[in-house]
Enzyme design. Structure first.
Site, PDB file in Angstrom:
ATOM      1  N   GLU A 100      33.108  91.617  22.052  1.00 29.33           N
ATOM      2  CA  GLU A 100      32.284  90.424  22.278  1.00 29.33           C
ATOM      3  C   GLU A 100      31.503  90.266  20.623  1.00 29.33           C
ATOM      4  O   GLU A 100      30.918  91.216  20.087  1.00 29.33           O
ATOM      5  CB  GLU A 100      30.990  90.923  23.197  1.00 29.33           C
ATOM      6  CG  GLU A 100      30.281  89.847  23.898  1.00 29.33           C
ATOM      7  CD  GLU A 100      29.257  90.375  24.914  1.00 29.33           C
ATOM      8  OE1 GLU A 100      28.847  91.402  25.011  1.00 29.33           O
ATOM      9  OE2 GLU A 100      28.896  89.642  25.747  1.00 29.33           O
TER      10      GLU A 100
ATOM     11  N   ASN B  70      26.471  92.567  29.399  1.00 28.58           N
ATOM     12  CA  ASN B  70      25.479  93.348  30.182  1.00 28.58           C
ATOM     13  C   ASN B  70      24.582  92.496  30.901  1.00 28.58           C
ATOM     14  O   ASN B  70      24.135  92.882  31.843  1.00 28.58           O
ATOM     15  CB  ASN B  70      24.674  94.198  29.308  1.00 28.58           C
ATOM     16  CG  ASN B  70      25.642  95.426  28.630  1.00 28.58           C
ATOM     17  OD1 ASN B  70      26.130  96.012  29.540  1.00 28.58           O
ATOM     18  ND2 ASN B  70      25.479  95.672  27.400  1.00 28.58           N
TER      19      ASN B  70
ATOM     20  N   SER C 165      24.398  97.461  22.170  1.00 29.47           N
ATOM     21  CA  SER C 165      24.790  96.809  23.514  1.00 29.47           C
ATOM     22  C   SER C 165      23.731  95.817  23.745  1.00 29.47           C
ATOM     23  O   SER C 165      23.875  95.111  24.669  1.00 29.47           O
ATOM     24  CB  SER C 165      24.766  97.899  24.447  1.00 29.47           C
ATOM     25  OG  SER C 165      25.390  98.905  23.902  1.00 29.47           O
TER      26      SER C 165
HETATM   27  N1  LIG Z   1      28.572 104.535  24.873  1.00 30.57           N
HETATM   28  C1  LIG Z   1      28.900 103.517  25.261  1.00 30.57           C
HETATM   29  O1  LIG Z   1      29.651 103.214  26.487  1.00 30.57           O
HETATM   30  C2  LIG Z   1      28.561 101.935  24.521  1.00 30.57           C
HETATM   31  C3  LIG Z   1      29.638 100.966  24.598  1.00 30.57           C
HETATM   32  C4  LIG Z   1      29.203  99.764  23.726  1.00 30.57           C
HETATM   33  C5  LIG Z   1      28.192  99.736  22.821  1.00 30.57           C
HETATM   34  N2  LIG Z   1      27.565 101.033  22.564  1.00 30.57           N
HETATM   35  C6  LIG Z   1      26.347 101.171  21.388  1.00 30.57           C
HETATM   36  O2  LIG Z   1      27.127 101.755  20.368  1.00 30.57           O
HETATM   37  C7  LIG Z   1      26.072 102.165  19.629  1.00 30.57           C
HETATM   38  C8  LIG Z   1      26.381 103.843  19.562  1.00 30.57           C
HETATM   39  O3  LIG Z   1      26.579 104.417  20.823  1.00 30.57           O
HETATM   40  P1  LIG Z   1      27.436 106.028  21.208  1.00 30.57           P
HETATM   41  O4  LIG Z   1      27.538 105.838  22.712  1.00 30.57           O
HETATM   42  O5  LIG Z   1      28.535 105.662  20.234  1.00 30.57           O
HETATM   43  O6  LIG Z   1      26.161 106.934  20.744  1.00 30.57           O
HETATM   44  P2  LIG Z   1      26.441 108.355  20.339  1.00 30.57           P
HETATM   45  O7  LIG Z   1      25.230 109.075  20.449  1.00 30.57           O
HETATM   46  O8  LIG Z   1      27.643 108.855  20.896  1.00 30.57           O
HETATM   47  O9  LIG Z   1      26.724 108.529  18.750  1.00 30.57           O
HETATM   48  C9  LIG Z   1      26.065 107.874  17.847  1.00 30.57           C
HETATM   49  C10 LIG Z   1      26.289 108.721  16.269  1.00 30.57           C
HETATM   50  O10 LIG Z   1      25.671 108.319  15.457  1.00 30.57           O
HETATM   51  C11 LIG Z   1      24.830 109.347  14.768  1.00 30.57           C
HETATM   52  N3  LIG Z   1      23.820 109.117  13.664  1.00 30.57           N
HETATM   53  C12 LIG Z   1      22.432 109.143  13.957  1.00 30.57           C
HETATM   54  N4  LIG Z   1      21.814 108.704  12.826  1.00 30.57           N
HETATM   55  C13 LIG Z   1      22.798 108.294  11.907  1.00 30.57           C
HETATM   56  C14 LIG Z   1      22.729 107.965  10.561  1.00 30.57           C
HETATM   57  N5  LIG Z   1      21.403 107.783   9.881  1.00 30.57           N
HETATM   58  N6  LIG Z   1      23.895 107.594   9.854  1.00 30.57           N
HETATM   59  C15 LIG Z   1      25.117 107.877  10.653  1.00 30.57           C
HETATM   60  N7  LIG Z   1      25.135 108.326  11.660  1.00 30.57           N
HETATM   61  C16 LIG Z   1      24.068 108.610  12.429  1.00 30.57           C
HETATM   62  C17 LIG Z   1      24.781 110.322  15.788  1.00 30.57           C
HETATM   63  O11 LIG Z   1      24.857 111.507  15.108  1.00 30.57           O
HETATM   64  C18 LIG Z   1      25.923 110.256  16.433  1.00 30.57           C
HETATM   65  O12 LIG Z   1      26.996 111.122  16.242  1.00 30.57           O
HETATM   66  C19 LIG Z   1      24.825 102.205  20.409  1.00 30.57           C
HETATM   67  O13 LIG Z   1      24.184 100.989  19.891  1.00 30.57           O
HETATM   68  C20 LIG Z   1      25.340 101.844  21.719  1.00 30.57           C
HETATM   69  O14 LIG Z   1      24.504 100.963  22.513  1.00 30.57           O
HETATM   70  C21 LIG Z   1      27.848 102.068  23.489  1.00 30.57           C
END
Ligand SMILES: NC(=O)c1ccc[n+]([C@@H]2O[C@H](COP(=O)([O-])OP(=O)(O)OC[C@H]3O[C@@H](n4cnc5c(N)ncnc54)[C@H](O)[C@@H]3O)[C@@H](O)[C@H]2O)c1
Length: 286
Positions: A155, A193, A122
């Site tokens: 995006e 953002n 993000s």
């Molecule tokens: N949540 C949102 O609204 C949102 C929106 C857009 C972008 N993002 C971005 O998406 C990304 C993920 O966010 P999220 O909210 O899904 O996080 P989350 O914490 O829900 O999920 C992340 C997952 O990655 C796993 N993980 C950790 N280490 C790992 C590895 N070495 N290999 C594989 N998996 C691994 C974790 O166990 C977890 O299940 C971030 O970069 C965040 O900024 C989030």
């Protein structure tokens, strides 16, 4: 590689975004390799996908018969070597630079040379993440919105070294998912953002300064500006900790005080009031 050569997509991380990304690729007919660090997290991710598919069946977006076929296209793995079969990769692990670097380096060495590596970050610089890999020209930002199966925007962020080929492949791939890709260049907060967070921050300042209640701020924006959700409801949905982190990225990236996170947001985060996920933010949740 053109997007028609892509049959198998690896998704790194089965959390909020990763399971949504796996969902939309599998629904569009791709084979998906979903990777996380523990089997229990993968099972939970797949359960979420199954529930969200049920919702799509109810809405008539897919048929009942399609659901098992979509699920059958998703392979779960904790083993990084399995990622070698991927024709395209989307990384969706937590928003920490060191962790993303480790995960990207690990996958970079097993992938075929032509394969594009995309990050769903993000706020972290795509140029900087790309530079951690051996393929900065085949690296790109693919910023899906939450909830991924519902939100139409992706995006697409070009890093400094992203090639035209990588860019075109990624844009075309988004279209096959029935998403609308919008191209932007790499800059702190990209566009989404950079524009959204100052809105949320200003709404928090209005509450802190006693200008209006959260309900009143949200009502003004919903009824007056036709926003489907007020900025404070949206902040609770995103997570107030996530909002503060992104504001910090904007503040540090631009060195401009207009991005200074509102003290009230920081106080809520310090109290553990993170929004929906903790049961309390600007609003209380049952
Ligand atoms: N949540 C949102 O609204 C949102 C929106 C857009 C972008 N993002 C971005 O998406 C990304 C993920 O966010 P999220 O909210 O899904 O996080 P989350 O914490 O829900 O999920 C992340 C997952 O990655 C796993 N993980 C950790 N280490 C790992 C590895 N070495 N290999 C594989 N998996 C691994 C974790 O166990 C977890 O299940 C971030 O970069 C965040 O900024 C989030």
């Amino acid at each position: 590689m053109s997007s028609d050569g892509i049959k198998t997509v690896a998704v790194l991380g089965a959390g909020t975004m990763g399971n949504g990304i796996a969902h939309v690729f599998a629904r569009a007919g791709y084979k998906v390799i979903l990777r996380d660090v523990e089997k229990r997290l993968l099972d939970r991710g797949l359960e979420t996908i199954a529930k969200n598919l049920d919702r799509e069946v109810k809405k008539g977006k897919i048929t009942q018969a399609e659901k098992p076929a979509v699920l059958a296209r998703i392979d779960l793995t904790t083993d990084a070597s399995k990622l070698a079969a991927a024709d395209f990769v989307v990384e969706a692990v937590p928003e920490q630079f060191e962790l993303k670097t480790r995960v990207l380096k690990e996958v970079d060495v097993v992938l075929r040379p032509g394969v594009v590596l995309a990050s769903n970050t993000s706020s972290i610089s795509i140029t900087q993440l790309a530079a951690q890999t051996s393929r900065p020209d085949r690296f790109i930002g693919m910023h899906f919105m939450n909830p991924v199966p519902v939100m139409v925007l992706v995006e697409v962020i070009r890093g400094l070294a992203t090639s035209d080929d990588t860019f075109q492949t990624t844009m075309a791939l988004c279209e096959t998912l029935e998403k609308k890709p919008v191209a932007v260049n790499d800059a702190p907060g990209f566009v989404s953002n950079r524009v959204l967070m100052p809105l949320i921050n200003e709404a928090a300042f209005a509450v802190m300064e006693g200008v209006a209640t959260p309900e009143a701020v949200d009502a003004v924006m919903k009824l007056g500006m036709n926003h489907p959700m007020g900025p404070l409801e949206l902040a609770d949905f995103i997570g107030l900790d996530v909002c503060v982190n992104i504001l910090d990225v904007l503040f540090n990236g631009f060195g401009d005080s207009k991005y200074r996170a509102c003290p009230l947001l920081k106080k809520y985060v310090a109290a553990g009031w993170l929004g929906r996920k903790s049961g309390r933010g600007f609003y209380k949740y049952a």
